[in-house]
Design a protein around this motif. Structure first.
Motif, PDB file in Angstrom:
ATOM      1  N   GLY A  22       0.824  -1.190   0.000  1.00 50.12           N
ATOM      2  CA  GLY A  22       0.000   0.000   0.000  1.00 50.12           C
ATOM      3  C   GLY A  22       0.863   1.246   0.000  1.00 50.12           C
ATOM      4  O   GLY A  22       2.080   1.187   0.166  1.00 50.12           O
ATOM      5  N   TYR A  23       0.221   2.371  -0.184  1.00 53.48           N
ATOM      6  CA  TYR A  23       0.944   3.640  -0.285  1.00 53.48           C
ATOM      7  C   TYR A  23       1.664   3.985   1.020  1.00 53.48           C
ATOM      8  O   TYR A  23       2.861   4.289   1.025  1.00 53.48           O
ATOM      9  CB  TYR A  23      -0.037   4.755  -0.652  1.00 53.48           C
ATOM     10  CG  TYR A  23       0.581   6.131  -0.685  1.00 53.48           C
ATOM     11  CD1 TYR A  23       1.177   6.609  -1.836  1.00 53.48           C
ATOM     12  CD2 TYR A  23       0.568   6.945   0.455  1.00 53.48           C
ATOM     13  CE1 TYR A  23       1.761   7.867  -1.870  1.00 53.48           C
ATOM     14  CE2 TYR A  23       1.147   8.206   0.431  1.00 53.48           C
ATOM     15  CZ  TYR A  23       1.740   8.658  -0.731  1.00 53.48           C
ATOM     16  OH  TYR A  23       2.322   9.906  -0.748  1.00 53.48           O
ATOM     17  N   THR A  24       0.953   3.941   2.130  1.00 50.90           N
ATOM     18  CA  THR A  24       1.490   4.414   3.413  1.00 50.90           C
ATOM     19  C   THR A  24       2.709   3.625   3.856  1.00 50.90           C
ATOM     20  O   THR A  24       3.702   4.200   4.327  1.00 50.90           O
ATOM     21  CB  THR A  24       0.404   4.342   4.503  1.00 50.90           C
ATOM     22  OG1 THR A  24      -0.719   5.131   4.078  1.00 50.90           O
ATOM     23  CG2 THR A  24       0.918   4.881   5.826  1.00 50.90           C
ATOM     24  N   ASP A  25       2.663   2.302   3.694  1.00 45.88           N
ATOM     25  CA  ASP A  25       3.736   1.454   4.203  1.00 45.88           C
ATOM     26  C   ASP A  25       4.878   1.240   3.219  1.00 45.88           C
ATOM     27  O   ASP A  25       5.802   0.476   3.490  1.00 45.88           O
ATOM     28  CB  ASP A  25       3.174   0.095   4.633  1.00 45.88           C
ATOM     29  CG  ASP A  25       2.267   0.206   5.849  1.00 45.88           C
ATOM     30  OD1 ASP A  25       2.442   1.174   6.621  1.00 45.88           O
ATOM     31  OD2 ASP A  25       1.379  -0.652   6.019  1.00 45.88           O
ATOM     32  N   THR A  26       4.809   1.887   2.080  1.00 48.16           N
ATOM     33  CA  THR A  26       5.898   1.803   1.107  1.00 48.16           C
ATOM     34  C   THR A  26       6.823   3.004   1.292  1.00 48.16           C
ATOM     35  O   THR A  26       6.371   4.144   1.279  1.00 48.16           O
ATOM     36  CB  THR A  26       5.348   1.791  -0.332  1.00 48.16           C
ATOM     37  OG1 THR A  26       4.548   0.616  -0.523  1.00 48.16           O
ATOM     38  CG2 THR A  26       6.484   1.789  -1.337  1.00 48.16           C
ATOM     39  N   HIS A  30      13.159   2.004   0.646  1.00 47.39           N
ATOM     40  CA  HIS A  30      13.047   0.591   0.261  1.00 47.39           C
ATOM     41  C   HIS A  30      13.083   0.443  -1.259  1.00 47.39           C
ATOM     42  O   HIS A  30      13.756  -0.449  -1.794  1.00 47.39           O
ATOM     43  CB  HIS A  30      11.748   0.005   0.820  1.00 47.39           C
ATOM     44  CG  HIS A  30      11.420  -1.349   0.276  1.00 47.39           C
ATOM     45  ND1 HIS A  30      12.055  -2.491   0.704  1.00 47.39           N
ATOM     46  CD2 HIS A  30      10.543  -1.735  -0.686  1.00 47.39           C
ATOM     47  CE1 HIS A  30      11.574  -3.532   0.033  1.00 47.39           C
ATOM     48  NE2 HIS A  30      10.656  -3.100  -0.807  1.00 47.39           N
ATOM     49  N   ILE A  31      12.340   1.303  -1.957  1.00 47.49           N
ATOM     50  CA  ILE A  31      12.315   1.246  -3.420  1.00 47.49           C
ATOM     51  C   ILE A  31      13.708   1.478  -3.986  1.00 47.49           C
ATOM     52  O   ILE A  31      14.176   0.729  -4.843  1.00 47.49           O
ATOM     53  CB  ILE A  31      11.310   2.270  -3.987  1.00 47.49           C
ATOM     54  CG1 ILE A  31       9.882   1.850  -3.621  1.00 47.49           C
ATOM     55  CG2 ILE A  31      11.455   2.399  -5.503  1.00 47.49           C
ATOM     56  CD1 ILE A  31       8.827   2.890  -3.928  1.00 47.49           C
ATOM     57  N   ALA A  32      14.400   2.499  -3.473  1.00 43.79           N
ATOM     58  CA  ALA A  32      15.758   2.807  -3.948  1.00 43.79           C
ATOM     59  C   ALA A  32      16.687   1.622  -3.719  1.00 43.79           C
ATOM     60  O   ALA A  32      17.474   1.252  -4.603  1.00 43.79           O
ATOM     61  CB  ALA A  32      16.286   4.056  -3.238  1.00 43.79           C
ATOM     62  N   GLU A  33      16.574   1.025  -2.550  1.00 44.07           N
ATOM     63  CA  GLU A  33      17.433  -0.127  -2.220  1.00 44.07           C
ATOM     64  C   GLU A  33      17.193  -1.279  -3.184  1.00 44.07           C
ATOM     65  O   GLU A  33      18.132  -1.922  -3.667  1.00 44.07           O
ATOM     66  CB  GLU A  33      17.166  -0.576  -0.780  1.00 44.07           C
ATOM     67  CG  GLU A  33      18.012  -1.752  -0.341  1.00 44.07           C
ATOM     68  CD  GLU A  33      17.642  -2.231   1.071  1.00 44.07           C
ATOM     69  OE1 GLU A  33      18.035  -3.358   1.408  1.00 44.07           O
ATOM     70  OE2 GLU A  33      16.952  -1.492   1.798  1.00 44.07           O
ATOM     71  N   LYS A  38      20.874   4.907  -4.448  1.00 42.72           N
ATOM     72  CA  LYS A  38      20.695   5.617  -3.183  1.00 42.72           C
ATOM     73  C   LYS A  38      19.403   6.430  -3.250  1.00 42.72           C
ATOM     74  O   LYS A  38      18.986   6.876  -4.322  1.00 42.72           O
ATOM     75  CB  LYS A  38      21.873   6.550  -2.909  1.00 42.72           C
ATOM     76  CG  LYS A  38      23.224   5.838  -2.832  1.00 42.72           C
ATOM     77  CD  LYS A  38      23.307   4.965  -1.606  1.00 42.72           C
ATOM     78  CE  LYS A  38      24.710   4.357  -1.479  1.00 42.72           C
ATOM     79  NZ  LYS A  38      24.777   3.396  -0.370  1.00 42.72           N
ATOM     80  N   LYS A  39      18.798   6.629  -2.078  1.00 45.04           N
ATOM     81  CA  LYS A  39      17.542   7.381  -2.043  1.00 45.04           C
ATOM     82  C   LYS A  39      17.657   8.765  -2.684  1.00 45.04           C
ATOM     83  O   LYS A  39      16.760   9.155  -3.449  1.00 45.04           O
ATOM     84  CB  LYS A  39      17.044   7.491  -0.601  1.00 45.04           C
ATOM     85  CG  LYS A  39      15.679   8.146  -0.479  1.00 45.04           C
ATOM     86  CD  LYS A  39      15.211   8.168   0.971  1.00 45.04           C
ATOM     87  CE  LYS A  39      13.930   8.963   1.116  1.00 45.04           C
ATOM     88  NZ  LYS A  39      13.491   9.044   2.532  1.00 45.04           N
ATOM     89  N   PRO A  40      18.730   9.531  -2.445  1.00 46.09           N
ATOM     90  CA  PRO A  40      18.835  10.839  -3.111  1.00 46.09           C
ATOM     91  C   PRO A  40      18.815  10.730  -4.637  1.00 46.09           C
ATOM     92  O   PRO A  40      18.324  11.636  -5.322  1.00 46.09           O
ATOM     93  CB  PRO A  40      20.175  11.386  -2.613  1.00 46.09           C
ATOM     94  CG  PRO A  40      20.375  10.724  -1.289  1.00 46.09           C
ATOM     95  CD  PRO A  40      19.818   9.335  -1.459  1.00 46.09           C
TER      96      PRO A  40
END
Length: 196
Positions: A22-26, A30-33, A38-40
């Motif tokens: 779901g949106y809230t728990d994503t 995590h997606i970047a990993e 890297k998240k930036p």
């Protein structure tokens, strides 16, 4: 062979994550990993989670409309009852596919509250295509004399209620039971629209 771009990889991972959690728990971290960045770096492609979510919604709608068009094109030379039955069955089966089906279920049933308007607009855009395809099938059925001469809008509204009901049923039943439900639902629906 072309390799998926970073943007495509981000959206593919995001679709799976949004579908499963779901949106809230994503989280973007995590997606970047999962993508291997890297998240930036993710922010170089999407300014925030809302923008990424809506990009995956756009992809989902595009895939959904492509699936509908493909189902229609493969059956367009068949009699209208066969077209309609295959449209129903293939649509139901398409909604079971892994990340696509999961994201579709989340999108329809639990869109983020602050994005509901945007999601609804994008979903309704896909309905324009299904309306056209179904109109073609029902008009052919009336012309062939296989379907009763009813208003097309009534047929389309009934068909959507049928598919929506089957969509919800998929949450509760295994594949064999679900297939039986699709077959039974179709059989009764067809009895209601066929020309005697």
């Amino acid at each position: 062979m072309d390799h998926p771009s970073t943007v495509d990889r981000i959206k593919a991972v995001a679709m799976t994550a949004f579908g499963e959690k779901g949106y809230t728990d994503t989280s973007l971290a995590h997606i970047a990993e999962q993508v291997g960045i890297k998240k930036p770096s993710l922010y170089a492609h999407f300014k925030n989670k809302d923008e990424l979510f809506l990009a995956t919604v756009d992809d989902l709608v595009a895939v959904f409309t492509q699936k509908m068009q493909k189902i229609f094109d493969e059956q367009k030379d068949a009699p209208a009852p066969d077209q309609l039955k295959q449209f129903l069955f293939q649509l139901c089966f398409a909604l079971q596919e892994d990340s696509f089906g999961q994201m579709y279920r989340r999108l329809i049933m639990f869109p983020p509250f602050h994005l509901q308007t945007f999601v609804k607009e994008r979903f309704l855009a896909s309905e324009e295509l299904s309306d056209r395809l179904l109109t073609s099938i029902f008009e052919q059925g009336i012309t062939e004399g296989t379907m009763r001469n009813e208003k097309i809008d009534r047929y389309i509204n009934s068909f959507y209620c049928l598919t929506d009901g089957l969509f919800v049923q998929r949450f509760y039943y295994d594949q064999e039971r679900y297939s039986t439900k699709i077959e039974d639902a179709w059989s009764i629906f067809w009895l209601g629209i066929k020309k005697e």
